[in-house]
Every structure is written in C-alpha cells, then in structure tokens.
Design a protein around this motif. Structure first.
Motif, PDB file in Angstrom:
ATOM      1  N   GLU A  23       0.841  -1.205   0.000  1.00  0.00           N
ATOM      2  CA  GLU A  23       0.000   0.000   0.000  1.00  0.00           C
ATOM      3  C   GLU A  23       0.874   1.254   0.000  1.00  0.00           C
ATOM      4  O   GLU A  23       0.613   2.216  -0.733  1.00  0.00           O
ATOM      5  CB  GLU A  23      -0.905   0.022   1.235  1.00  0.00           C
ATOM      6  CG  GLU A  23      -2.038  -0.968   1.154  1.00  0.00           C
ATOM      7  CD  GLU A  23      -2.923  -0.909   2.381  1.00  0.00           C
ATOM      8  OE1 GLU A  23      -3.326   0.190   2.793  1.00  0.00           O
ATOM      9  OE2 GLU A  23      -3.223  -1.984   2.944  1.00  0.00           O
ATOM     10  N   LEU A  24       1.920   1.234   0.834  1.00  0.00           N
ATOM     11  CA  LEU A  24       2.799   2.409   0.919  1.00  0.00           C
ATOM     12  C   LEU A  24       3.517   2.630  -0.404  1.00  0.00           C
ATOM     13  O   LEU A  24       3.618   3.759  -0.890  1.00  0.00           O
ATOM     14  CB  LEU A  24       3.826   2.216   2.046  1.00  0.00           C
ATOM     15  CG  LEU A  24       3.248   2.190   3.460  1.00  0.00           C
ATOM     16  CD1 LEU A  24       4.319   1.840   4.483  1.00  0.00           C
ATOM     17  CD2 LEU A  24       2.636   3.550   3.809  1.00  0.00           C
ATOM     18  N   ASP A  25       3.989   1.550  -0.981  1.00  0.00           N
ATOM     19  CA  ASP A  25       4.677   1.611  -2.271  1.00  0.00           C
ATOM     20  C   ASP A  25       3.766   2.311  -3.296  1.00  0.00           C
ATOM     21  O   ASP A  25       4.177   3.250  -3.995  1.00  0.00           O
ATOM     22  CB  ASP A  25       4.982   0.150  -2.683  1.00  0.00           C
ATOM     23  CG  ASP A  25       5.586   0.003  -4.072  1.00  0.00           C
ATOM     24  OD1 ASP A  25       5.383   0.886  -4.902  1.00  0.00           O
ATOM     25  OD2 ASP A  25       6.242  -1.030  -4.314  1.00  0.00           O
ATOM     26  N   ILE A  26       2.509   1.876  -3.339  1.00  0.00           N
ATOM     27  CA  ILE A  26       1.631   2.404  -4.388  1.00  0.00           C
ATOM     28  C   ILE A  26       1.185   3.837  -4.086  1.00  0.00           C
ATOM     29  O   ILE A  26       1.243   4.698  -4.966  1.00  0.00           O
ATOM     30  CB  ILE A  26       0.445   1.452  -4.629  1.00  0.00           C
ATOM     31  CG1 ILE A  26       1.012   0.115  -5.140  1.00  0.00           C
ATOM     32  CG2 ILE A  26      -0.555   2.047  -5.618  1.00  0.00           C
ATOM     33  CD1 ILE A  26       0.020  -0.996  -5.287  1.00  0.00           C
ATOM     34  N   VAL A  27       0.817   4.120  -2.842  1.00  0.00           N
ATOM     35  CA  VAL A  27       0.314   5.480  -2.588  1.00  0.00           C
ATOM     36  C   VAL A  27       1.455   6.495  -2.666  1.00  0.00           C
ATOM     37  O   VAL A  27       1.320   7.545  -3.317  1.00  0.00           O
ATOM     38  CB  VAL A  27      -0.499   5.585  -1.271  1.00  0.00           C
ATOM     39  CG1 VAL A  27       0.331   5.416  -0.024  1.00  0.00           C
ATOM     40  CG2 VAL A  27      -1.251   6.914  -1.228  1.00  0.00           C
ATOM     41  N   VAL A  28       2.599   6.196  -2.046  1.00  0.00           N
ATOM     42  CA  VAL A  28       3.706   7.158  -2.076  1.00  0.00           C
ATOM     43  C   VAL A  28       4.268   7.246  -3.501  1.00  0.00           C
ATOM     44  O   VAL A  28       4.461   8.337  -4.044  1.00  0.00           O
ATOM     45  CB  VAL A  28       4.805   6.777  -1.048  1.00  0.00           C
ATOM     46  CG1 VAL A  28       6.016   7.700  -1.185  1.00  0.00           C
ATOM     47  CG2 VAL A  28       4.244   6.841   0.368  1.00  0.00           C
ATOM     48  N   GLY A  29       4.471   6.072  -4.133  1.00  0.00           N
ATOM     49  CA  GLY A  29       5.017   6.053  -5.494  1.00  0.00           C
ATOM     50  C   GLY A  29       4.133   6.833  -6.455  1.00  0.00           C
ATOM     51  O   GLY A  29       4.622   7.628  -7.272  1.00  0.00           O
ATOM     52  N   THR A  30       2.836   6.657  -6.357  1.00  0.00           N
ATOM     53  CA  THR A  30       1.920   7.340  -7.277  1.00  0.00           C
ATOM     54  C   THR A  30       1.951   8.856  -7.064  1.00  0.00           C
ATOM     55  O   THR A  30       2.016   9.632  -8.021  1.00  0.00           O
ATOM     56  CB  THR A  30       0.469   6.817  -7.094  1.00  0.00           C
ATOM     57  OG1 THR A  30       0.495   5.407  -7.248  1.00  0.00           O
ATOM     58  CG2 THR A  30      -0.488   7.434  -8.088  1.00  0.00           C
ATOM     59  N   LEU A  31       1.925   9.285  -5.792  1.00  0.00           N
ATOM     60  CA  LEU A  31       1.924  10.730  -5.531  1.00  0.00           C
ATOM     61  C   LEU A  31       3.221  11.373  -6.029  1.00  0.00           C
ATOM     62  O   LEU A  31       3.196  12.456  -6.627  1.00  0.00           O
ATOM     63  CB  LEU A  31       1.726  10.995  -4.031  1.00  0.00           C
ATOM     64  CG  LEU A  31       0.293  10.751  -3.535  1.00  0.00           C
ATOM     65  CD1 LEU A  31       0.233  10.705  -2.018  1.00  0.00           C
ATOM     66  CD2 LEU A  31      -0.661  11.848  -4.056  1.00  0.00           C
ATOM     67  N   VAL A  32       4.339  10.686  -5.812  1.00  0.00           N
ATOM     68  CA  VAL A  32       5.629  11.223  -6.241  1.00  0.00           C
ATOM     69  C   VAL A  32       5.678  11.349  -7.773  1.00  0.00           C
ATOM     70  O   VAL A  32       6.171  12.327  -8.327  1.00  0.00           O
ATOM     71  CB  VAL A  32       6.770  10.316  -5.694  1.00  0.00           C
ATOM     72  CG1 VAL A  32       8.099  10.594  -6.393  1.00  0.00           C
ATOM     73  CG2 VAL A  32       6.913  10.498  -4.191  1.00  0.00           C
ATOM     74  N   ARG A  33       5.102  10.348  -8.432  1.00  0.00           N
ATOM     75  CA  ARG A  33       5.102  10.356  -9.904  1.00  0.00           C
ATOM     76  C   ARG A  33       4.132  11.401 -10.461  1.00  0.00           C
ATOM     77  O   ARG A  33       4.454  12.158 -11.360  1.00  0.00           O
ATOM     78  CB  ARG A  33       4.650   8.974 -10.391  1.00  0.00           C
ATOM     79  CG  ARG A  33       5.643   8.260 -11.251  1.00  0.00           C
ATOM     80  CD  ARG A  33       5.171   6.941 -11.825  1.00  0.00           C
ATOM     81  NE  ARG A  33       3.890   6.435 -11.473  1.00  0.00           N
ATOM     82  CZ  ARG A  33       3.672   5.521 -10.503  1.00  0.00           C
ATOM     83  NH1 ARG A  33       4.676   5.054  -9.788  1.00  0.00           N
ATOM     84  NH2 ARG A  33       2.447   5.089 -10.246  1.00  0.00           N
ATOM     85  N   ARG A  34       2.931  11.399  -9.887  1.00  0.00           N
ATOM     86  CA  ARG A  34       1.883  12.268 -10.448  1.00  0.00           C
ATOM     87  C   ARG A  34       2.154  13.750 -10.218  1.00  0.00           C
ATOM     88  O   ARG A  34       1.707  14.603 -10.987  1.00  0.00           O
ATOM     89  CB  ARG A  34       0.526  11.913  -9.795  1.00  0.00           C
ATOM     90  CG  ARG A  34      -0.098  10.647 -10.294  1.00  0.00           C
ATOM     91  CD  ARG A  34      -0.962  10.866 -11.536  1.00  0.00           C
ATOM     92  NE  ARG A  34      -2.063  11.793 -11.343  1.00  0.00           N
ATOM     93  CZ  ARG A  34      -3.265  11.465 -10.916  1.00  0.00           C
ATOM     94  NH1 ARG A  34      -3.534  10.210 -10.599  1.00  0.00           N
ATOM     95  NH2 ARG A  34      -4.226  12.361 -10.800  1.00  0.00           N
TER      96      ARG A  34
END
Ligand code: HEM
Length: 413
Positions: free
Chosen positions: A373-384
């Motif tokens: 969950e952390l990977d996806i939420v943090v990764g997505t925000l950083v990318r977006r």
C-alpha cells in the motif's frame, strides 16, 4: 537533520510523557537519552513498566518466547468479574485475538492465514490498490493545494474492506469499529474510559457476525473472508471466535498504522528534497526508501507491552512474572550501534536490521500488505506530482500510541 536539542530536563527525575507535544514533534532527544542514560528505564507512571530502548535489547525481547503479549498475564490485570455482560462478547473476541492466544493456537492460526498475507498475495493486490489510490486522488485533488492526509486516510480501510468484500453501506461503521478497538486495547484497566470507547461494540460485532454468516452461505471468488473461512491445515480450521477476532485485528491493526506510516513517509520525503530527487531519478529505490522512512521517523511512540510468563532474567535484569516490559521500537531504530548516523535520512541506507514491523512470533501479519500500500500510494503521488512541495507545517492530533498527523498540506504546482 532532526534536532538534538533536548526540550525537557533529562536526569534521574525525568518522567517519560508520550503526550508531551514537544516529544510528539521530535521524540529523538528523549530516545537518545533513554538509550544512553537509561537503557532499562523504570516507567512508574505506566503500570510500573520497564522500557528497553537499545536495538539489541528490543530485538532480543521481541524474539524471546518467555514473554507474552497477553495483557491477562499482566500483574495488575483486571478481574474478569468487572466486565459488564454487554461487553462479554468483546472480551471474548480480545481473548481469542492473536496477542492473547496460547502459543500452540497462535502458531496454528498464523499458519492458517499466512498464505493470504504473503508477499505474493500482496503482489496480487497491486492492481486493486492502484485503482483505489487513483480513485481517491481523482476524488480529493482539486486545484493546487492538497491535504495529503485526505488521500492516505481512506486508503487502508478501503483496501481491507475490498479484500474482505465488506458491503459499502457498512464501511464507515467498520472504520469507527477499528478505531475503537485500537483505543480500547491500550486502556487496560481504565475501565470507565474503556467502556465508553467500546459502547457501540455489540452493534459492530453483530454486523460482523452477519457478514461472516452471509459469506459462509455464499463463498466468493478472490475474497479474503472466503479464504479465511475455508482455510484449513491438516484438518484444523479457524473457529468462529478466532475468525471474528482475526477480522477485527485486521481492521484495527491495518488501518491507522498504514495511514500514519504513509503520512510520515510523505512528510519525511518532502523535508528532504535531495532524497526525493534521488527517488524520482531511480524509482526502483521505493521499497528501500519506505523502509528508511519507517526507520527514520516512525509514527509509533513507544511499543506494545510484553509480560514475562515466569520470574526471569533478561538483559541482566531480574523481572517479575507479569511485570510490564515495553520494547521501544522507534528508539531502537535510531541506535547508532546498528544504524550509523541514525539522524541522517538516506534512502540508500542498509535497512536490513529494521524492526519496524517487529520480529519473531508476533511479526506484523500485514507487513507485506502495508509495504504494498505504501509503495503504491507514495510512489503514485511522487510520480503524479513532480512539483509537490510542503506548504505548511503538519498538524498533529493527540493520539494515545501514535504521532498522528491529521493535516499535511502541499502545493502540487
Ligand atoms: C506500516 C504499517 C504497519 C506497521 C509499522 C506495523 C507494525 C506492527 C508491529 C510492530 C507489530 C508487532 C507487535 C508485537 O511485536 O507485539 C504488528 C503486529 C500485527 N500487525 Fe502490523 N503494522 C502495520 C500494518 C499492518 C497491516 C496493514 C495489517 C493488516 C492488514 C497489520 C496486521 C497486524 C497483525 C494482525 C498483527 C498481530 C500479529 C501477531 O500477533 O501474530 N499490520 N504490526
């Protein structure tokens, strides 16, 4: 760098106060003092507990099977008779929980459910979690200013509810249920507060039993609850009470933890733009980055108490049967013996000795899911949001066991 300036007088009369706002903002001077000056700290105001804070002691304590997590072993545990009849079911649920089961039952239950929480099972959740994150971002991001907690807050409950296929209409109630279980579990013998916190419990437990009964009739594909209902190992299955306890544990242990882990991970990255730039340049560093955010500034304030099952000696200390001992995981994660220059945030650091998810028998059942969950939420925000910047100081809310950020405003450019 975290400040080294102690904000209160340390010394023989120092009394640890986890609710002190200066501690909540920066507990590291206190942890340093504990590790260096009081590695076996006697915490008279909290059930006459002994606090261990050095990595080697904390890790050894987590691995030592002479200690129990069961609060009923505590020397000052409540007498059974003081539980009012309306809370008998809640009491039974807690007594069947992973912290309270006798060793043999605990091992059996963990074996029955471990497949459902393996890293491979968490990997299979990737698309579903990504969809949840994308939905929440689409719903919450309007304009340049965003409160990141509005994105992190609903995520874990949505994920666990999706995994258990909890009907939509019941989800808000289950979130309140999870919060009450967390708060209730640390009140030990402050009975009046405990009973006020868990007042709606009979209704919540009724709802949960209803969901389980319904699912027993109609097992679903791709559903954690159906998997848990059907799980068996050499003829053994989860009892109805174990199933109920496990589901409440997933709701309680899996929601607030992940919310605050995500908030702190984002706050830490945003405070270290050079490290954030490194991550953007090499997104394969995400997993190590998250482990380092948990090491560097974890949301937990102290640790989960353990109780010796017999009189014993540990780390050169004689401990009484039932005496409360607390492994301070956040303090251990800053022990320079194991993590050189602990107050430096370094996403390429060797974090193999982390104990953020505990160790041994009670190692976090949801670790793989939380990491995903952390990977996806943090990764997505950083990318977006490549221009994401802090636009204010975080707002904290009092919380008995967590350093809870409830507002984290950024501009997304
Ligand atoms: C970043 C997020 C999380 C952190 C840092 C964390 C940390 C921990 C720690 C330190 C323990 C062990 C306590 C002990 O040694 O006594 C634990 C236990 C547990 N956690 Fe987590 N947790 C997280 C997320 C989750 C999630 C998402 C779930 C489930 C969906 C979960 C379910 C559990 C359960 C069921 C236990 C009890 C295990 C047992 O007693 O056998 N946790 N967690």
């Amino acid at each position: 760098m975290l400040s080294q300036t102690p904000t209160r007088e340390f010394g023989p009369d120092f009394i640890l106060d986890l609710d002190d706002p200066t501690f909540v903002a920066n507990p590291y001077p206190t942890y340093k003092w504990l590790r260096e000056q009081a590695p076996v700290y006697r915490w008279k105001t909290r059930g006459d507990a002994i606090v261990f804070s050095r990595h080697k002691d904390v890790r050894a304590l987590l691995l030592d099977r002479r200690f129990s997590n069961d609060y009923r072993v505590w020397e000052f545990a409540q007498d059974e008779v003081q539980w009012p009849p309306e809370h008998a079911e809640y009491k039974k649920m807690m007594d069947n929980g992973l912290f309270s089961l006798p060793d043999a039952d605990h091992t059996r239950v963990r074996r029955l459910v471990s497949g459902a929480f393996s890293p491979r099972a968490a990997e299979r959740m990737r698309e579903e979690i990504q969809r949840a994150v994308d939905d929440i971002i689409a719903d919450k991001v309007r304009g340049d200013r965003v409160d990141l907690t509005a994105i992190t807050e609903p995520l874990p409950m949505r994920v666990i509810s999706d995994m258990l296929k909890i009907p939509d209409a019941m989800r808000a109630e289950f979130r309140a249920f999870g919060l009450a279980v967390i708060r209730g579990s640390i009140l030990f013998n402050r009975t009046e507060e405990l009973f006020a916190t868990i007042a709606p419990m009979p209704r919540w437990l009724g709802m949960l039993r209803e969901v389980i009964a319904e699912r027993r009739k109609h097992l679903l594909e791709n559903d954690l609850l159906s998997t848990l209902i059907s799980a068996h190992d050499g003829g053994s299955k989860l009892t109805e009470d174990e199933l109920l306890s496990l589901i409440q544990a997933l709701i309680a242990a899996g929601s607030d933890t992940t919310v605050h882990a995500a908030n702190w991970a984002l706050y830490t990255l945003l405070r270290h733009p050079e490290q954030l730039a490194l991550l953007r340049a090499d997104p394969s560093l995400i997993r190590n980055t998250l482990e380092e955010t948990l090491r560097y500034d974890i949301f937990g304030k102290g640790g989960i108490p353990k109780f010796p099952k017999e009189d014993l000696e540990f780390a050169g200390q004689k401990l009484r049967k039932g005496q409360m001992v607390i492994p301070f995981i956040p303090a251990a994660l800053h022990d320079p013996e194991v993590f050189p220059e602990p107050e430096r945030f370094d996403i390429r650091r060797d974090v193999s000795q982390t104990i953020a998810f505990s160790a041994g028998q009670h190692f976090c059942l949801g670790a793989a899911l939380a990491r995903q969950e952390l990977d996806i939420v943090v990764g997505t925000l950083v990318r977006r949001f490549p221009d994401m910047r802090l636009s204010g100081e975080p707002v904290f809310q009092p919380h008995p066991i967590m350093r809870a950020i409830t507002r984290l405003e950024v501009s997304v450019g």
